[in-house]
Write an enzyme that holds these catalytic residues in place. Sequence first.
Site, PDB file in Angstrom:
ATOM      1  N   GLN A   1      -3.457   3.252  -2.860  1.00 27.39           N
ATOM      2  CA  GLN A   1      -2.596   2.666  -3.886  1.00 27.39           C
ATOM      3  C   GLN A   1      -2.211   1.269  -3.427  1.00 27.39           C
ATOM      4  OE1 GLN A   1      -1.010   4.571  -7.003  1.00 27.39           O
ATOM      5  NE2 GLN A   1      -3.185   4.705  -6.588  1.00 27.39           N
TER       6      GLN A   1
ATOM      7  N   PHE B   1      -3.062   5.306 -10.806  1.00 34.27           N
ATOM      8  CA  PHE B   1      -2.316   6.045  -9.788  1.00 34.27           C
ATOM      9  C   PHE B   1      -3.277   6.869  -8.922  1.00 34.27           C
ATOM     10  CE2 PHE B   1       2.366   6.353 -11.396  1.00 34.27           C
ATOM     11  CZ  PHE B   1       2.418   4.984 -11.514  1.00 34.27           C
TER      12      PHE B   1
ATOM     13  N   MET C   1       0.857  -1.196   0.000  1.00 31.33           N
ATOM     14  CA  MET C   1       0.000   0.000   0.000  1.00 31.33           C
ATOM     15  C   MET C   1       0.886   1.237   0.000  1.00 31.33           C
ATOM     16  SD  MET C   1      -2.361   1.108   3.195  1.00 31.33           S
ATOM     17  CE  MET C   1      -3.160   2.661   3.297  1.00 31.33           C
TER      18      MET C   1
ATOM     19  N   TRP D   1       5.996  -2.162  -4.509  1.00 29.04           N
ATOM     20  CA  TRP D   1       5.171  -1.379  -5.440  1.00 29.04           C
ATOM     21  C   TRP D   1       5.092  -2.118  -6.776  1.00 29.04           C
ATOM     22  CZ3 TRP D   1       5.468   1.163 -10.140  1.00 29.04           C
ATOM     23  CH2 TRP D   1       4.516   2.159 -10.360  1.00 29.04           C
TER      24      TRP D   1
ATOM     25  N   ASP E   1      -0.063   5.623  -1.138  1.00 26.43           N
ATOM     26  CA  ASP E   1      -0.938   6.756  -0.798  1.00 26.43           C
ATOM     27  C   ASP E   1      -2.386   6.383  -0.498  1.00 26.43           C
ATOM     28  OD1 ASP E   1       1.315   7.600  -2.108  1.00 26.43           O
ATOM     29  OD2 ASP E   1       0.262   8.564  -3.751  1.00 26.43           O
TER      30      ASP E   1
ATOM     31  N   TRP F   1       9.008   6.632   0.857  1.00 30.29           N
ATOM     32  CA  TRP F   1       9.698   6.040  -0.297  1.00 30.29           C
ATOM     33  C   TRP F   1      11.168   5.798   0.016  1.00 30.29           C
ATOM     34  CZ3 TRP F   1       6.800   3.944  -3.681  1.00 30.29           C
ATOM     35  CH2 TRP F   1       5.555   4.496  -3.995  1.00 30.29           C
TER      36      TRP F   1
HETATM   37  C1  FRU Z   1       3.001   9.367  -4.374  1.00 29.81           C
HETATM   38  C2  FRU Z   1       2.914   8.734  -5.749  1.00 29.81           C
HETATM   39  C3  FRU Z   1       1.907   9.478  -6.590  1.00 29.81           C
HETATM   40  C4  FRU Z   1       1.495   8.443  -7.580  1.00 29.81           C
HETATM   41  C5  FRU Z   1       1.503   7.202  -6.747  1.00 29.81           C
HETATM   42  C6  FRU Z   1       1.833   5.962  -7.501  1.00 29.81           C
HETATM   43  O1  FRU Z   1       3.430   8.529  -3.383  1.00 29.81           O
HETATM   44  O2  FRU Z   1       4.186   8.740  -6.352  1.00 29.81           O
HETATM   45  O3  FRU Z   1       2.392  10.659  -7.156  1.00 29.81           O
HETATM   46  O4  FRU Z   1       0.244   8.696  -8.129  1.00 29.81           O
HETATM   47  O5  FRU Z   1       2.442   7.407  -5.715  1.00 29.81           O
HETATM   48  O6  FRU Z   1       1.657   4.833  -6.720  1.00 29.81           O
END
Ligand code: FRU
Length: 677
Positions: A245, A288, A227, A253, A229, A484
């Site tokens: 996400q 996204f 997970m 990711w 955002d 990140w």
């Molecule tokens: C932020 C981001 C967003 C993008 C998403 C992709 O953490 O980089 O800008 O939409 O994550 O997972």
Amino acid sequence: MKKKTVHLFGALLASAVALSGCAGTSNEEYVFKNAGFEQGTLSGWTAEGGAFTSACVYNQSEDEQGNPYYKEGEFFLYGGAAPEGSVGTLTSEPFKLKGNGRIGFLIGAGSDASKCYVAVCDTDGNELIRRGNDDYGTAGFYDSLHRVVIDASEYLGKEIVIKVVDSDSGSGMHNYINVDDFIVNYQGAEDVVSKTFVADKYIEENMGSVVTQYRHTYHAMPPVGWMNDPNGFSYAFGKYQLFYQFHPYSSAWGPMHWGHYSSEDFIKWELMPTAIGPDTSYDKDGCFSGTAIVKDGELYLMYTSVADGKQTQALAKSSDGVTFEKVGRVIGSDKVPANSSRADFRDPKVFFRGDSYYAVMGSKNNDGDGQLLLYKSADLQNWSYVGTVWKDDRTTMGIYECPDLAVIDGTDVLITSPQGFATGGWRYENVHSAIYMTGSLDTQSGQFARVTEDEIDSGFDFYAPQTLTAPDGRVIMIAWMQMWDRTMPTQAHGWAGAATLPRELTLKDGKLYQAPVREIEKYRKNEVNVTEASISGEQSFDGVEGTKTELCFTLDVGDAAQAGVKVFCGTEHETRIYYDRESGLVIFDRSDMGTRISGSAKELNASKRSVKAEVRDNKIEFRIFLDVSSCEVFLNGGERTMTGNVYSDPSDTGIRFFAEGGSARILSLYKYDIVVE
Ligand code: FRU
């Protein structure tokens, strides 16, 4: 024939359908002889050519990689067990078509649906209707079976046969056909074959194997997998809706889906079916981040659709808050202003003001400056570019991501996540940051007039916050409780990432205050109160311990050089949150938590964070929430916050107060267990 498996992951579970044995009333389903191959042989079927042999009556549940076939009962017909390139047919005994004329069955493999298919035939073998595996190649559908239906109602009352055909003599992938479980007068629906359907089956099968050691108990986190955002944080259908996400298939990711939770109180999150997945030509590389808005009783998700290196914006909608249907792409690359990137154009924050919808977008111009852009629409479908909301050159590692716009007491609060702000003292110590600006947005020009600006949270793990306005007027913010470019110990446990506690936002003199949602107080148990205690050295209090815990106290810093609290304490580990007189900072130090975390080169230290806290009347107020592997610190009524993950041992449940280089006092200490059942 060699078994060829190119599954990325296990696919889906064919929907379980109650099956009654024989014909009866009109809505009773029935089967013809050995219609599900449960006799373990081809009895009742006539094979011609070499494509279907007795070896094809298969009783395995999954392939060598562990990908499930999703057969019904013990056996299914696995064309892959016949010699490579063989062709042939398999024909059932004749039967009279009754009931509604619909024939349901499971189908898998058959990469070329014109060569591998199931046909309804007359008794001379003439094909009346064909059905191949139209969904072959969608997500995990290779060998796995899913339910399809042939509507043969125009042949009701006629004698028919079912013919399974493999005329593919090539050597391509899945050049054979798998079938199972023929049901006549079938009452159910076809399986909806989509990325979300496959994802949900995968979740169902795999969530039980996530290692629980660091799992939170009152924070939203992925059932399995990755997970980042929070997305689409909104109030709809009488509940708070939280999307995120989501990459279900690994704890890293990957192609982004939108996972979905809903809640009545921000604390107990109910897992909902995955909302959207990357399954159209315009979002095949990922759905996204984005936001949600209610229009005409439907919840619209506005998200970034990623395909072939371009980021565009798309809509999906739901009328029940459970299933979502894609509406289509609504802002294409043609609407990106000339001097701006088409590859970095994402994360729409959609809102309604006056008589129009607006969307603020994260972006970058061709000079490399981070910027936010404003778009306008009357109907959410047709958008036009308004102007640049904000622009500067501080985003040294990318763009302004994940914009949000909240209105608090009539003031616009622009929230965004800049990539790579330079560290300045205690601010922006993480690789990426989350900031707010107060001011006002001019929807004519698109420009934002900034009055104040600051970092939102000064801990380790806080990014991409979003807000919603609750029906009672409260503005609530939630963020990703990770960062990140960090090592994440839970990745080895089959999951990664969580959301922070939702926080109520208020403004005082242009300064943002954050308080955990008041609903958390309903879950307090086992209160322990200490009215006052003097601390010199280290001290613990009876009953004040735990890792699913709320801790509130006022620290009178006395004359100590350093004073505060140690949490997640055991014989070898501790995490310190304390006031340091010399620097005037509150420090969150997890360097002795027992696990090493490393981050990006920009992070000088992934173990220590600090924030300037006001000491008023010699005192600082602390409110701390521990949840197994997380720690959220609210200072002075939410004037400053620090959020971080802490990975210690399950036995590290101690809480100790300390003062060094002098003494301090703890006033009005309350400890509660937070118990969510
Ligand atoms: C932020 C981001 C967003 C993008 C998403 C992709 O953490 O980089 O800008 O939409 O994550 O997972």
